[in-house]
Design an enzyme around this catalytic site. Structure first.
Site, PDB file in Angstrom:
ATOM      1  N   LYS A   1       0.812  -1.217   0.000  1.00 17.42           N
ATOM      2  CA  LYS A   1       0.000   0.000   0.000  1.00 17.42           C
ATOM      3  C   LYS A   1       0.847   1.271   0.000  1.00 17.42           C
ATOM      4  O   LYS A   1       0.412   2.310  -0.489  1.00 17.42           O
ATOM      5  CB  LYS A   1      -0.928   0.005   1.216  1.00 17.42           C
ATOM      6  CG  LYS A   1      -2.087  -0.984   1.105  1.00 17.42           C
ATOM      7  CD  LYS A   1      -3.004  -0.866   2.314  1.00 17.42           C
ATOM      8  CE  LYS A   1      -4.170  -1.828   2.213  1.00 17.42           C
ATOM      9  NZ  LYS A   1      -5.067  -1.740   3.389  1.00 17.42           N
ATOM     10  N   ARG A   2       2.051   1.188   0.540  1.00 19.16           N
ATOM     11  CA  ARG A   2       2.858   2.411   0.599  1.00 19.16           C
ATOM     12  C   ARG A   2       3.287   2.877  -0.804  1.00 19.16           C
ATOM     13  O   ARG A   2       3.709   4.017  -0.974  1.00 19.16           O
ATOM     14  CB  ARG A   2       4.107   2.184   1.468  1.00 19.16           C
ATOM     15  CG  ARG A   2       5.142   1.260   0.865  1.00 19.16           C
ATOM     16  CD  ARG A   2       6.382   1.165   1.750  1.00 19.16           C
ATOM     17  NE  ARG A   2       7.377   0.267   1.202  1.00 19.16           N
ATOM     18  CZ  ARG A   2       7.376  -1.044   1.384  1.00 19.16           C
ATOM     19  NH1 ARG A   2       6.421  -1.608   2.119  1.00 19.16           N
ATOM     20  NH2 ARG A   2       8.310  -1.814   0.851  1.00 19.16           N
TER      21      ARG A   2
END
Length: 469
Positions: free
Chosen positions: A239-240
């Site tokens: 997700k980063r």
């Protein structure tokens, strides 16, 4: 035997891009070879599996049009079958009861670590039959002690693992529920899976599964382990790095064709070709073309592919996807030009459909105020006369076409003996509320004549009000 592949996600979250690529490769391989494609939901993790996640997976598969012709099969509906196979392994001497507590197993591992050995279950109950009464137990598979397992991997080449590296894995928990490696084996066997195409994070599971299949006398599928997808920083995609769920890419304005095309090239190649239609993917895809090394996700490349498809696909089709974004942004498209016409004039000006919707609002609703920077520059006193004259000429047009609109603009510039910019830019701000739009003649042609006249009057009133300040 019919070639059969499968996609077997766990419903503990969204369909992420790594899973979507695995599904795509499995789907393409089956399609190319006239085979079956199975969808299997591996939902035995009862605490983490949710119906919402099942729905998210289905939504992602359907959006990408990765249609399965067998399934979906749910592991939670097959527990009786798993118990039957576990009993078969017990009866044939390929499995046994283990009464070690988790604390005892952890103590074994600590002692092994202290000696510099690989931590593992030591087989304490492998040959014992002095079973204690009323004590919980797990069931372990009796892994071969000698020899090795050779995985004839269709992507990575042969991989050999010594059986001494593998301990006796648990195939049934103390509550009787089956574990992952057991359920996968039974499912692949029962569903006649001929080719297992999956991420290479499963390489360590494969020799264990092969040994169980051999113990059952079941045929072995062929395996292809696809390297993982990395972020642009070289770390595993997460997700980063931005959106990793398939439906987030829809929400962000990408076409499904663009994401599929990008994913097929993210770990596979056919010469230098970058753009593939769905039919070309099916025709050309082969596991031998898959990379052995991980691939890095590049959002700029995805944007390039998305722009290609926005411009090259049938505008009516692109408009069907644009409609979703218009609805999401609360833009009522009932009154205004056909969305396909908007696609034609906006597709080469944006990166995504979401952006296309954002910049096309003025075609369907009145803007509330002018863009401050554009108005300050172009809606000045000197613009009043050109706006009044061009309004008169536009109002007199009997056939509202880009050609006639352009003639009115040109005529205004000629009559006032000013450059085109002195007419065109104030008119653009008046018609759209801002300083950017497609070609002015085409833009105005997509608006109603009365709408254009009304907006010019609004701009003139703005100039007058500004002069009185």
């Amino acid at each position: 035997m019919t070639l059969t592949t499968r996609f077997a996600p766990s419903p503990t979250g969204y369909l992420h891009v790594g899973g979507a690529r695995t599904a795509l490769y499995s789907w393409l391989f089956a399609k190319k070879n006239g085979g079956d494609f199975v969808l299997r939901i591996e939902d035995t993790d009862l605490e983490r599996s949710t119906q919402a996640s099942v729905d998210a997976i289905m939504d992602g598969m359907n959006w990408l049009k990765l249609d399965w012709n067998l399934g979906p099969f749910y592991q939670t509906k097959r527990f009786d079958r798993y118990k039957e196979v576990i009993q078969q392994l017990l009866d044939n001497g390929h499995a046994y009861r283990c009464y070690c507590t988790p604390e005892e197993v952890e103590l074994m591992r600590e002692e092994q670590r202290a000696k510099g050995e690989k931590p593992r279950y030591n087989g304490m109950w492998r040959e014992r039959t002095d079973y204690p009464a009323d004590k919980p137990y797990v069931i372990r598979f009796k892994n071969p002690l000698d020899g090795s397992v050779i995985i004839e991997d269709l992507v990575k080449g042969n991989i050999e693992i010594s059986n001494k590296e593998l301990d006796d894995l648990i195939i049934a928990r103390s509550d009787g529920s089956p574990t992952y490696n057991l359920t996968v084996v039974v499912d692949d066997w029962d569903m006649k899976i001929t080719h297992v195409i999956r991420g290479d994070d499963h390489v360590n599971n494969t020799p264990r599964q092969i040994n169980i299949l051999k113990a059952l006398g079941a045929p072995l599928p062929k395996y292809a382990h696809i390297p993982m997808i990395l972020g642009d920083d070289g770390k595993r995609l997460s997700k980063r790095h931005g959106a990793v769920g398939v439906m987030q890419y829809r929400d962000d304005g990408y076409l499904p064709e663009a994401l599929l095309n990008y994913l097929v090239r993210l770990g596979w190649s056919h010469g230098d070709q970058e753009i593939f239609s769905r039919d070309e993917m099916i025709e050309l895809f082969d596991l031998s073309g898959c990379n052995r090394a991980p691939s890095a996700f590049n959002t700029e490349k995805l944007i390039w592919v998305n722009q290609h498809y926005m411009k090259s696909l049938d505008p009516e089709y692109v408009a069907s996807h644009l409609q979703w974004h218009m609805d999401e942004q609360g833009i009522n498209t009932d009154n205004g030009p056909a969305l396909s016409e908007v696609v034609k004039v906006q597709a080469d000006r944006v990166k995504t459909l979401k952006e296309m919707a954002q910049i096309s609002r003025y075609f369907y609703e009145e803007y509330q105020e002018f863009d401050e920077k554009a108005a300050k520059k172009h809606l000045r006193g000197v613009a009043k006369e050109p706006l009044k004259l061009v309004k008169t000429k536009l109002a007199a047009i009997s056939e509202w076409t880009p050609e006639n609109i352009q003639a009115a603009i040109n005529g205004t510039a000629d009559e006032l003996e000013v450059g085109m910019g002195k007419v065109g830019m104030p008119l653009r701000v008046a018609a759209t509320g801002g300083g950017n739009s497609p070609s002015l003649d085409v833009t105005l042609a997509l608006l109603a004549p009365a709408q254009v006249v009304s907006r010019i009057e609004k701009a003139i009133a703005f100039i007058d009000a500004r002069a009185q300040q």
